[in-house]
Design a protein around this motif. Structure first.
Motif, PDB file in Angstrom:
ATOM      1  N   GLY B  31       0.828  -1.206   0.000  1.00 22.39           N
ATOM      2  CA  GLY B  31       0.000   0.000   0.000  1.00 22.39           C
ATOM      3  C   GLY B  31       0.858   1.249   0.000  1.00 22.39           C
ATOM      4  O   GLY B  31       0.606   2.194  -0.755  1.00 22.39           O
ATOM      5  N   THR B  34       2.265   2.074  -3.327  1.00 23.99           N
ATOM      6  CA  THR B  34       1.282   2.723  -4.188  1.00 23.99           C
ATOM      7  C   THR B  34       1.156   4.204  -3.830  1.00 23.99           C
ATOM      8  O   THR B  34       1.146   5.067  -4.702  1.00 23.99           O
ATOM      9  CB  THR B  34      -0.107   2.062  -4.012  1.00 23.99           C
ATOM     10  N   VAL B  38       1.427   7.832  -5.952  1.00 21.26           N
ATOM     11  CA  VAL B  38       0.319   8.791  -6.018  1.00 21.26           C
ATOM     12  C   VAL B  38       0.744  10.152  -5.462  1.00 21.26           C
ATOM     13  O   VAL B  38       0.470  11.192  -6.041  1.00 21.26           O
ATOM     14  CB  VAL B  38      -0.912   8.249  -5.252  1.00 21.26           C
TER      15      VAL B  38
END
Lengths: 316, 295
Positions: B31, B34, B38
């Motif tokens: 996570g 990711t 972003v």
């Protein structure tokens, strides 16, 4: 027939994209019958680029039918194309080299050299540097020469602190690097290799502005735009310390680091009215156009002299 | 992971708990990975938007480059980018799809095919500047196409084709062989199988690969400088044999100026480039969805 339908859809999108673009192109073709038309191709130094861009912009306004393009392959890259006969005009931030002139001669490219502007190379430190305000050309040479023994500021002058001197300068492909090494180290291209090099002068500005014991050199326009973050050093070439400024660059007293910027014009291209018109336009309007680009204009007399050179070359 | 060596009753519980923790830890790490991407994207967009958004106006889109920041615009660069992109698509897409279909559906699995396959994989990793040099020697000089949009588009086609071919091959390979066998069983020819079964099913995957490759192409600067994209140009191209500039080059030209205002223009140029990319991707996703809903 799902595949065909979807393929048609793709084809239509591509066609539309191209058509939209073609439509945009339509209004550029309008031309004034009395004005000049045709192509003028220019390439070369990125330092001279803003000057060429300013001239091209105004020339294009006066002659909407003309198509002027300006590239920025660098002084060396520009000469390569110029002597291959690919372009009409080469911009350069240094005079043409012997080997390049030979290439031109071998290809039968005759040319006239014009000076269009002055640029003052500035030697810069961080504003937090309180000890250094002027360097002699001898000291600059000791700092920048190949195999330089200078590693700290104390190595330059014994009363200065023993802090590591961190160097920033233009990359080896730039005409600025060629010019600086030529006048300071006595040989174009001869420099110590262990400095932070960048082709983008804004990176050098960032570097010096953020490094208390930095020393760098780059074009005066980049100092002028960032004066609050940088400290400008004077340079002493034997006649006392002179700081680069509008007047000392224009009258040549900021020696040897004021340099002329050049434009090389191919004689064969002068036969074409659009090229001749462009060069004449440049010399006529340089006085008002050059200062808007951050460089310094030559005297009206020098531009008139350039005009005479072009007239003589064009009459041949 | 070492399992406990003592045979105690709680061994399985202990083991199960550790596995569970490990699974949770991995999910968190993945996570975070990711989120890093972003966040980087958000920071980039916000930073660029703060500098450039006020400058993105209709006038900016409809003006040529200028030495006065308030008059400068991206008209020539935007038109050049759209031309280059359109031509690159038209040239590279059919050739790449053809090559992928041949390699997957027709070619024998012999050493020639393997050599070609290895070469394509290697070409996909070649730095784009190398293609620029090839384009200069081949298209500009040898074929005398000069420093035109066509030379630029051909060069960029070389850059993107290996990527499109590999993506298309993956997509074609993902079509279950049972479908081919069923179609053959019903008496379809190889052409009919490819045309009516394999291609429609593989098309979403092929388009995804193509979008990624073309998105790379629209940001390319180095190979286009080699084949003669110029810095200043005050006309829009009227055909493939015109000279051109592209958005990344215009952005580069502005960012290296001493004046702060030009850096704001560069940010505005980046926004236009991002919008062009988004438009491209959105178009492609629309097309892809059409295939998927019919498939």
């Amino acid at each position: 027939m799902t595949f065909r339908g979807s393929f048609m859809c793709t084809a239509i999108i591509v066609t539309l994209a191209l058509a939209a673009c073609g439509g945009e192109a339509g209004d550029a073709g309008a031309s004034n019958s009395s004005a000049l038309s045709g192509r003028v191709e220019i390439d070369g130094s990125s330092t001279v680029f803003p000057v060429a861009e300013a001239v091209a912009e105004e020339f294009q306004v006066a002659n909407p039918g003309a198509r002027v393009t300006v590239g920025f392959s660098g002084s060396g890259g520009g000469f390569k194309r110029f002597c291959a006969g690919e372009i009409d005009i080469a911009n350069a931030s240094r005079p043409i080299k012997g080997s390049e002139a030979e290439a031109c001669a071998a290809a039968g490219v005759e040319f006239t050299e014009l000076s269009v502007a002055w640029d003052g190379l500035s030697v810069i430190t961080n504003p937090a540097n309180e000890f250094a305000s002027c360097l002699t050309t001898g000291e600059l040479r000791r700092i920048w020469e190949p195999n330089s023994a200078v590693t700290t500021w104390r190595d330059v002058r014994s009363e200065w602190p023993a802090e590591e001197i961190r160097l920033y300068g233009p990359g080896t492909d730039s005409g600025t690097f060629d010019y600086f090494t030529e006048v300071i180290n006595g040989e174009s291209g001869a420099s110590r290799p262990d400095f932070q090099a960048s082709e983008d002068d804004n990176i050098l500005v960032q570097g010096v502005a953020g490094d208390r014991f930095a020393l760098g050199y780059f074009g005066y326009a980049y100092y002028a735009e960032n004066a609050s973050r940088l400290k400008l050093l004077s340079v002493d070439s034997g006649n006392g310390c002179v700081a680069p400024a509008d007047d000392t660059i224009e009258d040549g007293s900021y020696a040897p680091l004021s340099r002329p910027l050049f434009v090389y014009v191919k004689h064969a291209a002068l036969a074409r009215p659009e090229v001749r018109g462009y060069v004449d336009f440049m010399l006529e309007h340089a006085l008002e156009l050059v200062p808007s680009t951050g460089y310094h204009a030559l005297s009206a007399e020098q531009y008139a002299e350039g005009g005479r050179l072009i007239a003589a070359a064009g009459a041949r | 992971m070492s399992a406990g060596s003592e045979l105690i009753p709680s061994r399985h519980d202990e083991h199960g708990r550790r596995r569970k923790y490990l699974g949770t830890a991995f999910a968190i790490v993945a996570g975070l990975a990711t989120v890093v991407g972003v966040i980087a994207l958000i920071v980039l967009i916000v930073d660029v938007a703060i500098d450039g958004l006020p400058r993105v106006t209709l006038e900016f889109l409809n003006s040529f480059a200028s030495r006065f920041p308030e008059r400068a615009g991206v008209k020539a660069a935007l038109a050049g980018s759209v031309w280059i992109l359109g031509l690159t698509t038209v040239i590279s897409f059919p050739i790449s799809i053809g090559a992928a279909i041949y390699l997957e559906e027709y070619a024998a699995g012999n050493w020639v095919t393997r050599v070609i396959q290895t070469n394509i994989a290697n070409l996909a990793g070649v730095p784009s500047i190398v293609y620029g040099i090839l384009g200069l020697a081949l298209f500009v000089r040898a074929l005398q196409l000069d420093r035109t949009i066509l030379s630029g588009a051909l060069t960029l086609s070389l850059v993107v084709m290996p990527v499109i071919i590999i993506g298309a091959q993956e997509a074609i390979r993902a079509v279950p062989s049972t479908i081919r066998e069923a179609a053959f069983g019903l008496g379809a020819t190889r052409w009919q199988v490819v045309r009516h079964q394999v291609l429609p099913m593989a098309m979403p995957g092929i388009l995804t690969g193509t979008i990624l490759a073309l998105s790379r192409a629209v940001g390319e600067t180095a190979p286009l400088i080699m084949v003669g994209a110029v810095g200043f140009i005050a006309f829009t191209p009227e055909g493939p044999m015109d000279q051109f500039t592209v958005l990344p080059l215009q952005i580069y030209s502005w960012i290296s100026r001493p004046q702060e205002e030009f850096r704001e223009l560069a940010a505005a140029g980046i926004i236009v480039l991002l919008l062009l990319l988004l438009t491209m991707n959105a178009t492609a996703i629309l097309v892809r969805n059409r295939y998927q809903s019919r498939g």
